[in-house]
Design a protein around this motif. Structure first.
Motif, PDB file in Angstrom:
ATOM      1  N   ILE A 108       0.846  -1.263  -0.040  1.00 17.41           N
ATOM      2  CA  ILE A 108       0.066  -0.060  -0.089  1.00 17.41           C
ATOM      3  C   ILE A 108       0.829   1.176  -0.097  1.00 17.41           C
ATOM      4  N   THR A 109       1.985   1.161   1.083  1.00 15.01           N
ATOM      5  CA  THR A 109       2.692   2.437   0.803  1.00 15.01           C
ATOM      6  C   THR A 109       3.772   2.864  -0.184  1.00 15.01           C
ATOM      7  N   CYS A 110       4.297   1.663  -0.537  1.00 11.75           N
ATOM      8  CA  CYS A 110       5.360   1.652  -1.631  1.00 11.75           C
ATOM      9  C   CYS A 110       4.827   1.558  -3.118  1.00 11.75           C
ATOM     10  N   ASN A 111       3.670   1.254  -3.387  1.00 19.03           N
ATOM     11  CA  ASN A 111       3.026   1.249  -4.555  1.00 19.03           C
ATOM     12  C   ASN A 111       1.742   2.332  -4.557  1.00 19.03           C
ATOM     13  N   GLY A 112       0.626   1.871  -3.599  1.00 13.87           N
ATOM     14  CA  GLY A 112      -0.539   2.599  -3.546  1.00 13.87           C
ATOM     15  C   GLY A 112      -0.422   4.229  -3.208  1.00 13.87           C
ATOM     16  N   ILE A 113       0.445   4.569  -2.224  1.00 12.19           N
ATOM     17  CA  ILE A 113       0.531   5.862  -1.717  1.00 12.19           C
ATOM     18  C   ILE A 113       1.606   6.650  -2.449  1.00 12.19           C
ATOM     19  N   VAL A 114       2.853   6.071  -2.922  1.00 10.95           N
ATOM     20  CA  VAL A 114       3.838   6.653  -3.570  1.00 10.95           C
ATOM     21  C   VAL A 114       3.072   6.968  -4.965  1.00 10.95           C
ATOM     22  N   GLY A 115       2.590   5.830  -5.694  1.00 10.12           N
ATOM     23  CA  GLY A 115       1.901   5.875  -7.039  1.00 10.12           C
ATOM     24  C   GLY A 115       0.988   7.100  -7.206  1.00 10.12           C
ATOM     25  N   ILE A 116       0.071   7.298  -6.269  1.00  7.84           N
ATOM     26  CA  ILE A 116      -1.157   8.377  -6.309  1.00  7.84           C
ATOM     27  C   ILE A 116      -0.255   9.710  -6.030  1.00  7.84           C
ATOM     28  N   CYS A 117       0.677   9.599  -4.990  1.00 10.40           N
ATOM     29  CA  CYS A 117       1.251  10.980  -4.821  1.00 10.40           C
ATOM     30  C   CYS A 117       2.204  11.535  -6.010  1.00 10.40           C
ATOM     31  N   LEU A 118       2.991  10.501  -6.688  1.00  9.55           N
ATOM     32  CA  LEU A 118       3.731  10.755  -7.768  1.00  9.55           C
ATOM     33  C   LEU A 118       2.843  11.190  -8.998  1.00  9.55           C
ATOM     34  N   LEU A 119       1.699  10.542  -9.150  1.00  8.27           N
ATOM     35  CA  LEU A 119       0.847  11.033 -10.273  1.00  8.27           C
ATOM     36  C   LEU A 119      -0.036  12.111 -10.197  1.00  8.27           C
ATOM     37  N   ALA A 120      -0.133  12.438  -8.715  1.00 10.23           N
ATOM     38  CA  ALA A 120      -1.126  13.816  -8.476  1.00 10.23           C
ATOM     39  C   ALA A 120       0.087  15.116  -8.743  1.00 10.23           C
ATOM     40  N   ALA A 121       1.238  14.861  -8.082  1.00  6.13           N
ATOM     41  CA  ALA A 121       2.313  15.858  -8.254  1.00  6.13           C
ATOM     42  C   ALA A 121       2.499  16.097  -9.784  1.00  6.13           C
ATOM     43  N   SER A 122       2.693  15.017 -10.456  1.00  3.94           N
ATOM     44  CA  SER A 122       3.384  15.189 -11.794  1.00  3.94           C
ATOM     45  C   SER A 122       2.214  15.761 -12.714  1.00  3.94           C
TER      46      SER A 122
END
Length: 366
Positions: A108-122
């Motif tokens: 959840i942290t390494c893929n879910g949270i990291v993924g959605i944060c990188l996507l939202a920021a970029s």
């Protein structure tokens, strides 16, 4: 939001812990109807959010390096309480619950949270910018903890099955605590600047420069509310645990789904906070929350559960199966390639989210 409305909005973090304890008194040791289970579940989720909020207030008051430990310890108490509660009632069928919950937290942290944060920021700012030195150190620690605690038990031979012997479990628990302690010292004392947000020109942004610490009175009230919230979480989890397990079993889902539910519940506050930080272009803060949560989940939960085995009669299965080991290995490789340049595009965010989706699909349909 007006100054008059703002206190009304934030008062729920004080009301929910009190409500949780009151509800616990009236539901303890009783068979719960469907409507009561729904109410308990809602209050339980609110108590988790309130506990993390008050932990953050206390952490802000005491400062670093001790402040960062408050939130991690509070969240880990919640996670361990939920795991041990379900293990006490589940017998042999919950022998894998600790493993499933910790691995779910990692994914959840390494893929879910990291993924959605990188996507939202970029998507919002063009690229997601972060400090590769600090993030790389955090990722290396998570990968080491996960391998020592979740992969090695599958290959050890002192006990049959994917279990540690007593000596091996003790080593894994002590190693987890040592690595987590070293990381906290690195993050908060010796190399604090590696974990602060940076501008697109690479300049460090000190997030504490404009933040006023709460008063001593406010911190003490939050400490009391934190205690009430944790009591409510532990007690209410005990009450709804039969419903969670029977619901998963009735739906024909694997027992591992219980661990996914626990991890999603515990990590909800960190997910919200990380996403908000990413939208403000503070991606390093988002990654600190994500990887720090994964680290605390392994580095503190494994030792606590190992200690709990003293009075738990059933087995403790920690070793991952082949499918999950493949997902973990792929996550480490992809995360390393994401971190190395200190910048990410929507593609990297999408790759992590696909890995998270693959984990969810395989958890429900192995």
């Amino acid at each position: 939001m007006t100054a008059r409305l703002r206190p009304l909005v934030t008062q729920w973090t004080y009301a929910v812990p009190v409500l949780a304890v009151i509800l616990l008194v009236f539901t303890w040791g009783r068979d719960l109807s469907g409507a009561v289970v729904v109410l308990v579940t809602l209050v339980l989720a609110g108590s988790v959010l309130a506990a993390v909020h008050h932990a953050e207030v206390v952490a802000h008051r005491v400062g670093e390096p001790f402040g960062s430990l408050v939130l991690a310890v509070a969240v880990t108490i919640i996670e361990v309480a939920l795991i041990v509660t379900l293990m006490l009632d589940g017998g042999d069928k919950s022998a894998t619950l600790a493993r499933d919950t910790v691995f779910a937290a990692v994914m959840i942290t390494c893929n879910g949270i990291v993924g959605i944060c990188l996507l939202a920021a970029s998507l919002r700012h063009g690229t997601a910018v972060f400090n590769s030195e600090g993030t790389g150190a955090a990722l290396a620690t998570v990968a080491t903890l996960a391998t020592l605690s979740l992969v090695l038990p599958t290959f050890t031979t002192s006990k049959p099955g994917p279990e540690f012997s007593g000596i091996q479990l003790t080593f894994a628990a002590v190693s987890s605590l040592v690595l987590y302690g070293l990381f906290v010292a690195t993050q908060t004392v010796r190399h604090r600047d590696y974990f602060l947000p940076i501008t697109r020109d690479g300049e460090v942004i000190d997030a504490d420069d404009h933040a006023d610490a709460p008063t001593f009175r406010t911190a003490m009230i939050s400490l009391s509310m934190l205690g009430l919230a944790l009591i409510g979480v532990v007690g209410l989890a005990k009450g709804v645990s039969p419903t969670i397990e029977s619901g998963v079993e009735g739906a024909g889902l694997p027992q591992a789904v219980v661990g996914v539910i626990i991890a999603l519940l515990v990590l909800l506050p960190e997910t919200i906070a990380a996403l908000r930080a990413a939208r403000r272009d503070r991606v390093q803060t988002s990654l600190n929350l994500a990887l720090g949560s994964a680290m605390a989940s392994i580095g503190l939960t494994i030792p606590a559960v190992a200690l709990a085995t003293i009075w738990l009669s059933g087995p403790l299965v920690l070793g991952l199966g082949a499918t999950h080991m493949v997902l973990l290995a792929l996550t480490v490789v992809v995360s390393s390639l994401t971190v190395v340049h200190g910048r990410a595009t929507p593609l990297q965010g999408g790759v992590h989210l696909i890995l998270f989706a693959a984990y969810l699909v395989l958890a429900m349909n192995p």
